[in-house]
Design an enzyme around this catalytic site. Structure first.
Site, PDB file in Angstrom:
ATOM      1  N   LYS A  71       3.614  11.211   7.498  1.00 43.79           N
ATOM      2  CA  LYS A  71       3.028  10.753   8.769  1.00 43.79           C
ATOM      3  C   LYS A  71       3.795  11.288   9.994  1.00 43.79           C
ATOM      4  O   LYS A  71       3.631  12.442  10.348  1.00 43.79           O
ATOM      5  CB  LYS A  71       2.926   9.235   8.787  1.00 43.79           C
ATOM      6  CG  LYS A  71       1.894   8.714   7.756  1.00 43.79           C
ATOM      7  CD  LYS A  71       1.432   7.319   8.078  1.00 43.79           C
ATOM      8  CE  LYS A  71       0.496   6.757   7.023  1.00 43.79           C
ATOM      9  NZ  LYS A  71      -0.901   7.116   7.189  1.00 43.79           N
ATOM     10  N   TYR A  76       0.869  -1.181   0.000  1.00 40.12           N
ATOM     11  CA  TYR A  76       0.000   0.000   0.000  1.00 40.12           C
ATOM     12  C   TYR A  76       0.900   1.223   0.000  1.00 40.12           C
ATOM     13  O   TYR A  76       1.721   1.400   0.902  1.00 40.12           O
ATOM     14  CB  TYR A  76      -0.938   0.038   1.222  1.00 40.12           C
ATOM     15  CG  TYR A  76      -1.761   1.305   1.219  1.00 40.12           C
ATOM     16  CD1 TYR A  76      -2.875   1.432   0.397  1.00 40.12           C
ATOM     17  CD2 TYR A  76      -1.381   2.411   1.980  1.00 40.12           C
ATOM     18  CE1 TYR A  76      -3.612   2.614   0.359  1.00 40.12           C
ATOM     19  CE2 TYR A  76      -2.107   3.589   1.943  1.00 40.12           C
ATOM     20  CZ  TYR A  76      -3.223   3.681   1.130  1.00 40.12           C
ATOM     21  OH  TYR A  76      -3.937   4.856   1.077  1.00 40.12           O
TER      22      TYR A  76
HETATM   23  C1  LIG Z   1       3.471   2.985   3.429  1.00 42.46           C
HETATM   24  C2  LIG Z   1       2.537   4.102   3.065  1.00 42.46           C
HETATM   25  N1  LIG Z   1       2.814   4.859   1.998  1.00 42.46           N
HETATM   26  C3  LIG Z   1       2.023   5.899   1.649  1.00 42.46           C
HETATM   27  C4  LIG Z   1       0.875   6.201   2.361  1.00 42.46           C
HETATM   28  C5  LIG Z   1       0.003   7.339   1.933  1.00 42.46           C
HETATM   29  O1  LIG Z   1       0.104   8.405   2.827  1.00 42.46           O
HETATM   30  P1  LIG Z   1      -1.038   9.513   2.881  1.00 42.46           P
HETATM   31  O2  LIG Z   1      -2.224   8.867   3.511  1.00 42.46           O
HETATM   32  O3  LIG Z   1      -0.444  10.608   3.717  1.00 42.46           O
HETATM   33  O4  LIG Z   1      -1.286   9.952   1.484  1.00 42.46           O
HETATM   34  C6  LIG Z   1       0.561   5.440   3.480  1.00 42.46           C
HETATM   35  C7  LIG Z   1      -0.654   5.728   4.260  1.00 42.46           C
HETATM   36  O5  LIG Z   1      -1.123   4.973   5.058  1.00 42.46           O
HETATM   37  C8  LIG Z   1       1.399   4.354   3.841  1.00 42.46           C
HETATM   38  O6  LIG Z   1       1.123   3.575   4.899  1.00 42.46           O
END
Ligand SMILES: Cc1ncc(COP(=O)(O)O)c(C=O)c1O
Length: 409
Positions: A257, A143
């Site tokens: 995050k 993901y």
């Molecule tokens: C590993 C990973 N990459 C990218 C994202 C995407 O981040 P955002 O929700 O800030 O777009 C997430 C979100 O959970 C993630 O866990």
């Protein structure tokens, strides 16, 4: 009218089927690990507000850094201008990022950090005169976010299927052997992984040796390695960055995050000098034409710097290590109900299910049961996980583990 009623009339929530979902919880303030509702309930934030919060809600030092920055410079265009928070944060990150990281490109969330990484990788090879290298290799169960490029690189799933005609093809592999075959048969621009922990795909923990193996393969076949540390960065797996478990460094790393400790949206895509240098040219078409209105927002950068200070002042990684021990002990008995996985500040149990996956109805049912007990969890289908802010105390963790044991036991 209550906040919930007003919300119902005008709002559309993420990942929410409005027809069947319970009403959203009206939160009026938060402190430490606790969320306080309009009707005076106290709920423990067991998912760090979608994995972003690390030092706790409304931390006085972060609040002060934000207020100070707001009084000086709230925002300015980052094409053609610069500012101290952006420069200082980049300097501070490069001091702690895996070896070789030398340039910081800002965006404004995890998905955009990934989009930037993918675009950099593809244009890197074009700028170097090898435009045929355009395949992106990713992992099953990945993901990487919800924008179109990030969805393309993610697992083909219920999250992405409706948009399949918008997505570009990628090669998805399950292990190093499949990855090597792919590198032998395709012109690969980059291999992208979530090192050590695949999050939304079901809290799947990978051995450090796998990450080291990806690095070795990328070296052997001369391609770029992208580490998506949007979730794992800033201590979540026990090390500041998950790549450290494998003493491996990627060519491109994506962060978001925990970067701003859960305060403000900010994305970072950091690269090696070699990637950066491929974009330097008298030929303006080799420029990286990418940017966002809120690129390098000074408020977000200032909070991110203050968060890095807190890592030192509050010995944050030691807190994660203590939390990990408590999670390991607390989740051990759950082996009787499913597959238990614990790494750093994350503990998960994949419940035995005859319809595993995100749409397993057990997820929402369990979420409602936990909420009634004052614990905010959002199971990923049949995978129940607990990922609190690192500031959680031993007794608060014990209380949350009790709730989980009672509900699942
Ligand atoms: C590993 C990973 N990459 C990218 C994202 C995407 O981040 P955002 O929700 O800030 O777009 C997430 C979100 O959970 C993630 O866990």
């Amino acid at each position: 009218m209550s906040l919930t009623d007003r919300d119902k009339a005008v709002l559309w929530h993420p990942y929410t089927q409005a027809l069947t979902a319970p009403a959203p919880i009206p939160i009026v303030r938060a402190e430490g690990v606790w969320l306080y509702t309009e009707d005076d309930r106290r709920i423990l934030d067991g998912i760090s507000s979608w994995w972003v919060n690390i030092h706790g809600h409304s931390h006085p030092k972060l609040n002060a850094a934000l207020a100070k920055q707001a009084g000086e410079l709230e925002h300015v265009v980052f094409a053609g201008c610069t500012h101290l928070p952006a420069v200082e944060l980049a300097e501070r990150l490069l001091e702690i990022l895996p070896a070789g990281m030398a340039r910081v490109f800002y965006s404004d969330n995890g998905s955009t950090a990934v989009e930037v990484a993918l675009k950099l990788a593809v244009q890197y090879w074009i700028n170097r005169g090898e435009p045929q290298r355009k395949t992106i290799v990713t992992l099953h169960n990945a993901y990487h976010g919800d924008t179109v490029g990030a969805m393309s690189a993610s697992e083909d799933s219920v999250f992405t299927r409706a948009f399949s005609n918008l997505l570009f093809p990628v090669e998805r592999v399950r292990d190093l052997q499949e990855m090597e075959q792919c590198l032998q048969t395709h012109s690969v621009a980059a291999v992208m992984i979530e090192p050590i922990l695949q999050g939304a795909g079901g809290m799947i923990v990978w051995p450090a040796e796998f990450v080291a193996g990806v690095r070795r393969l990328c070296d052997r076949y001369d391609t770029l390695m992208i580490a998506d540390e949007v979730l794992t960065g800033f201590g979540r797996t026990g090390k500041m960055f998950a790549c450290e478990h494998a003493a491996s460094a990627p060519d491109i790393i994506c962060l978001s995050k925990g970067l701003t400790a859960g305060y403000l949206p900010l994305g970072v895509t950091a690269t090696t000098t070699s990637v950066y240098d491929a974009f330097l040219s008298d030929d303006r078409s080799k420029t990286f034409f990418h940017g966002h209105s809120y690129t390098a927002n000074p408020l977000a950068c200032a909070v991110a710097i203050a968060s890095l200070d807190l890592f030192r002042e509050e010995a944050t990684l030691a807190k994660v290590s203590r939390l990990e021990q408590q999670l390991r002990a607390g989740f051990e008995p759950l082996r009787s109900v499913g597959d238990v996985r614990v790494i750093g500040g994350v503990a998960a149990v994949e419940l035995t299910s005859n319809k595993p996956g995100y749409l397993d109805q057990i997820g929402p049912r369990l979420a409602a049961t936990f909420l009634a007990r004052g614990l905010l969890l959002r199971p990923l289908g049949n995978v129940v996980y607990f990922m609190p802010p690192y500031c959680i105390s031993e007794s608060e963790t014990a209380w949350a583990l009790d709730q989980i044991a009672v509900v699942l036991g």
